[in-house]
Design an enzyme around this catalytic site. Structure first.
Site, PDB file in Angstrom:
ATOM      1  N   PHE A  25       0.838  -1.188   0.000  1.00  0.00           N
ATOM      2  CA  PHE A  25       0.000   0.000   0.000  1.00  0.00           C
ATOM      3  C   PHE A  25       0.875   1.240   0.000  1.00  0.00           C
ATOM      4  CE2 PHE A  25      -3.447  -2.738   0.719  1.00  0.00           C
ATOM      5  CZ  PHE A  25      -4.641  -2.019   0.688  1.00  0.00           C
ATOM      6  N   CYS A  31      -6.111  15.143   0.829  1.00  0.00           N
ATOM      7  CA  CYS A  31      -7.398  14.788   0.239  1.00  0.00           C
ATOM      8  C   CYS A  31      -8.097  16.077  -0.163  1.00  0.00           C
ATOM      9  CB  CYS A  31      -8.256  14.013   1.238  1.00  0.00           C
ATOM     10  SG  CYS A  31      -9.838  13.442   0.551  1.00  0.00           S
ATOM     11  N   CYS A  46     -16.589  15.039   3.153  1.00  0.00           N
ATOM     12  CA  CYS A  46     -16.683  13.674   3.683  1.00  0.00           C
ATOM     13  C   CYS A  46     -16.399  13.733   5.176  1.00  0.00           C
ATOM     14  CB  CYS A  46     -15.690  12.756   2.976  1.00  0.00           C
ATOM     15  SG  CYS A  46     -15.633  11.087   3.681  1.00  0.00           S
ATOM     16  N   CYS A  49     -14.626   9.732   7.239  1.00  0.00           N
ATOM     17  CA  CYS A  49     -13.353   9.082   6.919  1.00  0.00           C
ATOM     18  C   CYS A  49     -12.715   8.499   8.178  1.00  0.00           C
ATOM     19  CB  CYS A  49     -12.406  10.099   6.270  1.00  0.00           C
ATOM     20  SG  CYS A  49     -10.807   9.395   5.816  1.00  0.00           S
ATOM     21  N   ASP A  50     -12.176   7.272   8.063  1.00  0.00           N
ATOM     22  CA  ASP A  50     -11.558   6.605   9.208  1.00  0.00           C
ATOM     23  C   ASP A  50     -10.053   6.426   9.025  1.00  0.00           C
ATOM     24  OD1 ASP A  50     -11.518   4.686   7.229  1.00  0.00           O
ATOM     25  OD2 ASP A  50     -12.621   3.159   8.353  1.00  0.00           O
ATOM     26  N   THR A  51      -9.438   7.236   8.155  1.00  0.00           N
ATOM     27  CA  THR A  51      -8.039   7.046   7.794  1.00  0.00           C
ATOM     28  C   THR A  51      -7.218   8.286   8.114  1.00  0.00           C
ATOM     29  OG1 THR A  51      -8.695   5.582   5.986  1.00  0.00           O
ATOM     30  CG2 THR A  51      -6.474   6.488   5.895  1.00  0.00           C
ATOM     31  N   GLU A 113      -7.534   3.355  -5.086  1.00  0.00           N
ATOM     32  CA  GLU A 113      -8.774   3.535  -4.334  1.00  0.00           C
ATOM     33  C   GLU A 113      -9.012   5.042  -4.269  1.00  0.00           C
ATOM     34  OE1 GLU A 113      -8.455   1.480  -0.619  1.00  0.00           O
ATOM     35  OE2 GLU A 113      -8.432  -0.492  -1.581  1.00  0.00           O
ATOM     36  N   HIS A 201      -9.295  -6.494   7.479  1.00  0.00           N
ATOM     37  CA  HIS A 201      -8.030  -6.173   8.132  1.00  0.00           C
ATOM     38  C   HIS A 201      -8.257  -5.678   9.557  1.00  0.00           C
ATOM     39  CE1 HIS A 201      -9.615  -2.713   5.983  1.00  0.00           C
ATOM     40  NE2 HIS A 201      -8.907  -1.904   6.751  1.00  0.00           N
TER      41      HIS A 201
END
Length: 207
Positions: A25, A31, A46, A49-51, A113, A201
């Site tokens: 990755f 973003c 957004c 988002c969880d990142t 992605e 994951h």
């Protein structure tokens, strides 16, 4: 062009059509739908988002002067793995044709992605779009549409007519995940074109 990368790491793809596949990755910083700062989440396009995609402090992260420098770094991290997932944040803010060509020259198969708000450069081998209901969708076709379910305004019917090979519902993470998962299962049973995508994951405790 210089590239700003949050992290580069090897793992198994945890979600979508390539679940379980060994991958390296490359998470690009930045973003176009949220700054990544918690204090600005409420005003973001957004908001779920969880990142973490801010900065370059993740494992394998850094700033790379050009495509060759980044690919050399990715190659060292990847080892035998030749499948790269370019993600973010929003990878298409940085992923350009020079980097695509350099990755292909190093024998990588390239997946992205993306939130689908920026046109995809030629040469990407696997295009996964995760649309955000409040953002204008530019990319209307590809290999995989992965809809976070249930985001406000993001009903699956809105996207069912797009030109993708695979259609996935992925329950939104957070306090309502169990309910969203049950509802996604019910929706897939009633609309068999859609398949359930789980973030395996997170269940397995891997990156």
């Amino acid at each position: 062009m210089a590239y700003v990368v949050k992290e580069v790491f090897t793992t198994l793809q945890g979600e979508g059509a390539n679940t379980g596949r060994a991958a390296v990755f490359c998470r690009f910083a930045g973003c176009n739908l949220w700054t990544g700062r918690e204090g600005q989440r409420a005003s973001a396009v957004c908001q779920f988002c969880d990142t973490d995609f801010v900065g370059t402090d993740g494992p394998g992260g850094g700033r790379f002067a050009d495509a060759d420098a980044l690919v050399a770094h990715v190659d060292r991290v990847a080892g035998a793995t030749r499948f790269i997932v370019c993600t973010g944040g929003e990878p298409l803010l940085q992923l350009d044709r020079r980097l695509v060509d350099a990755l292909h020259a190093a024998r990588f198969e390239i997946a992205i992605e993306t939130n689908g708000t920026i046109a995809v450069p030629d040469g990407i081998d696997w295009v996964c779009v995760s649309p955000k209901a409040d953002a204008a969708l530019v990319v209307s076709g590809g290999d995989e549409l992965k809809l976070v379910f249930r985001q406000a305004g993001g009903d699956p019917e809105r996207y069912a007519g797009l030109d993708f090979t695979h259609f996935f519902l992925q329950p939104m993470d957070g306090p309502d995940r169990a309910r969203f998962t049950r509802e996604a299962i019910d929706y897939c049973l009633e609309h068999p074109r859609w398949r359930l995508s789980l973030q395996t994951h997170k269940y397995l405790g891997i990156p």
